[in-house]
Motif scaffolding. Structure first.
Motif, PDB file in Angstrom:
ATOM      1  N   SER A   1      41.634  49.726  50.205  1.00  0.00           N
ATOM      2  CA  SER A   1      41.518  49.559  48.752  1.00  0.00           C
ATOM      3  C   SER A   1      42.625  50.276  47.987  1.00  0.00           C
ATOM      4  O   SER A   1      42.796  50.048  46.789  1.00  0.00           O
TER       5      SER A   1
ATOM      6  N   GLN B   1      35.587  48.117  48.566  1.00  0.00           N
ATOM      7  CA  GLN B   1      36.266  48.537  47.341  1.00  0.00           C
ATOM      8  C   GLN B   1      37.578  47.797  47.107  1.00  0.00           C
ATOM      9  O   GLN B   1      38.311  48.098  46.173  1.00  0.00           O
ATOM     10  N   TYR B   2      37.878  46.835  47.976  1.00  0.00           N
ATOM     11  CA  TYR B   2      39.137  46.089  47.845  1.00  0.00           C
ATOM     12  C   TYR B   2      39.061  45.140  46.643  1.00  0.00           C
ATOM     13  O   TYR B   2      38.110  44.377  46.498  1.00  0.00           O
ATOM     14  N   HIS B   3      40.072  45.188  45.780  1.00  0.00           N
ATOM     15  CA  HIS B   3      40.113  44.325  44.603  1.00  0.00           C
ATOM     16  C   HIS B   3      41.451  43.599  44.545  1.00  0.00           C
ATOM     17  O   HIS B   3      42.487  44.150  44.902  1.00  0.00           O
TER      18      HIS B   3
END
Length: 414
Positions: A304, A338-340
């Motif tokens: 992330s 939590q990767y965006h």
């Protein structure tokens, strides 16, 4: 009965300073200052302002130019009557004794550089005798070439044999130089003692490692704050301290883990960081022996983080410095929850970057590059942990058969 009211302790406020150079563009400087702010927060300081300057390189006298230094000085003056006046200025690179002395004289507040800030955090985090000894040695190594600055107050003091005590008297140099040399000897003697103590600790740890039996050793390595301790707690069902702070773990923790009927040793190690002070690497070599003696390295990466690829390079370069680059390894991309990414339109011609790559595409890219030596998980949300355990089991079993071909009493080799 009289009531006692405990007043809230206010965190010290800090100003950050970084440079934009030919080798470090504005975006990179921002990332470095983001990390420096995280370091300051970990140390208990609150960042209120950032200053950057575009230059060819650090000024040998004051790090930044005189105009920028005056700008910082004016800001500190303007904030003197604020609720939280500026208490320190933190520079993103290591400063020389001359730079620290000149900057302090100009700004009149506490001056820290990236190295001293990291050392402060290490001192705060150290729990065991081993970690405390290593941190103290690193602090003395940092302090030794900067001793002259610590005795500038003697220039304002009289005294000493043959001194008239007046300002500017040549006799004033004597006591300062004598005290400086005395302190140098004291520090050098203390460093020698600490090195002896670390040698004894190393021998004890080497004996402990020999007594661990014929088991494969797996070490969790990676950038600081990527989730190594969380993975350790899940795999070993232990209570290793873990929090969203830099350098939450300083002491190497080793636990026995059993997957199915296969036991192995899992070690959680201190995290790496960009611009890691050489003194710290040298002082923590005994802690990093667990990395050197590991049969398998699990390189944990925070997927992330916007600059995770540079963090990978930092860790790989540090492992190379430790002589561990050729060890069997596996990259574990953590924090996939939590990767965006920014969803772009199909006809968008924006160049491919970290911000517009879907996780599935990123996964395919890395897994194509690393084959079975790559996995994507979320330790906190327990995503893909079964697959992680299965892959780890087969890797450890393969290494065990290679290292201990006749030690198959614990499981049957298919």
């Amino acid at each position: 009965m009289k009531e006692f009211v405990i007043s809230e302790v206010k965190a010290e406020t800090a100003v950050l300073v970084g440079l934009i150079t030919q080798t470090q563009d504005e975006a990179k400087t921002k990332e470095y200052l983001d990390e420096l702010e995280f370091l300051a927060d970990t140390a208990g300081a609150v960042t209120v302002k950032r200053f950057t300057q575009k230059v060819g390189g650090p000024n040998s006298v004051t790090y930044v130019g005189t105009g920028k230094l005056e700008e910082i000085k004016q800001y500190i003056r303007d904030e003197e009557d604020a609720e939280r006046p500026v208490g320190m200025v933190i520079f993103d690179d290591e400063l020389s004794a001359k730079q620290i002395r000149n900057i302090e004289a100009s700004l009149g507040v506490k001056i820290l550089d990236r190295t001293s800030l990291i050392l402060d955090i290490f001192a705060m985090r150290a729990q065991t005798a081993n970690a405390k000894t290593q941190v103290e040695l690193a602090q003395y190594r940092y302090m030794l070439p900067r001793l002259q600055r610590l005795w500038t107050h003697l220039e304002r003091q009289g005294g000493g044999s043959g001194s008239g005590g007046g300002k500017g008297s040549v006799g004033l140099r004597g006591p300062g130089e004598t005290q400086l040399e005395m302190d140098r000897r004291i520090i050098l003697n203390r460093m020698s003692l600490l090195k002896q103590r670390l040698t004894e600790i190393d021998k004890q740890k080497a004996t402990q490692r020999k007594n661990r039996g014929r088991m494969i050793r797996v070490a969790l390595v990676g950038y600081t704050n990527v989730g190594k301790s969380t993975i350790m707690n899940l795999m070993a069902k232990s209570e290793v301290f873990a929090e969203n702070k830099l350098f939450a773990t300083l002491d190497t923790t080793v636990r026995k883990v059993v997957i199915e009927n296969l036991p192995f040793l899992l070690a959680d190690t201190v995290g790496f960081i960009r611009k890691l002070p050489t003194d710290l690497v040298d002082s923590f070599k005994s802690t990093l022996d667990e990395v050197r003696e590991a049969d398998l390295l699990l390189h944990v990466v925070d997927i992330s983080h916007p600059d995770f690829e540079e963090q990978i390079n930092v860790v790989e370069n540090t492992l190379k410095d430790l002589g561990c680059a050729d060890k069997p390894s596996m990259i574990v991309f953590n924090k996939i929850d939590q990767y965006h990414w920014v969803d772009k339109e199909a006809d968008d011609l924006t160049p491919i970057s970290r911000e517009n790559i879907p996780l599935d595409e990123l996964r395919r890219t890395w897994m194509a590059r690393l084959n079975e030596n790559c996995l994507f998980i979320s330790a906190r949300e327990r995503v893909n942990l079964i697959e992680f355990r299965d892959i780890l089991y087969h890797k450890v079993r393969e290494l065990h058969v290679q290292k201990y071909p006749y030690n198959d009493f614990l499981y049957n080799i298919e």
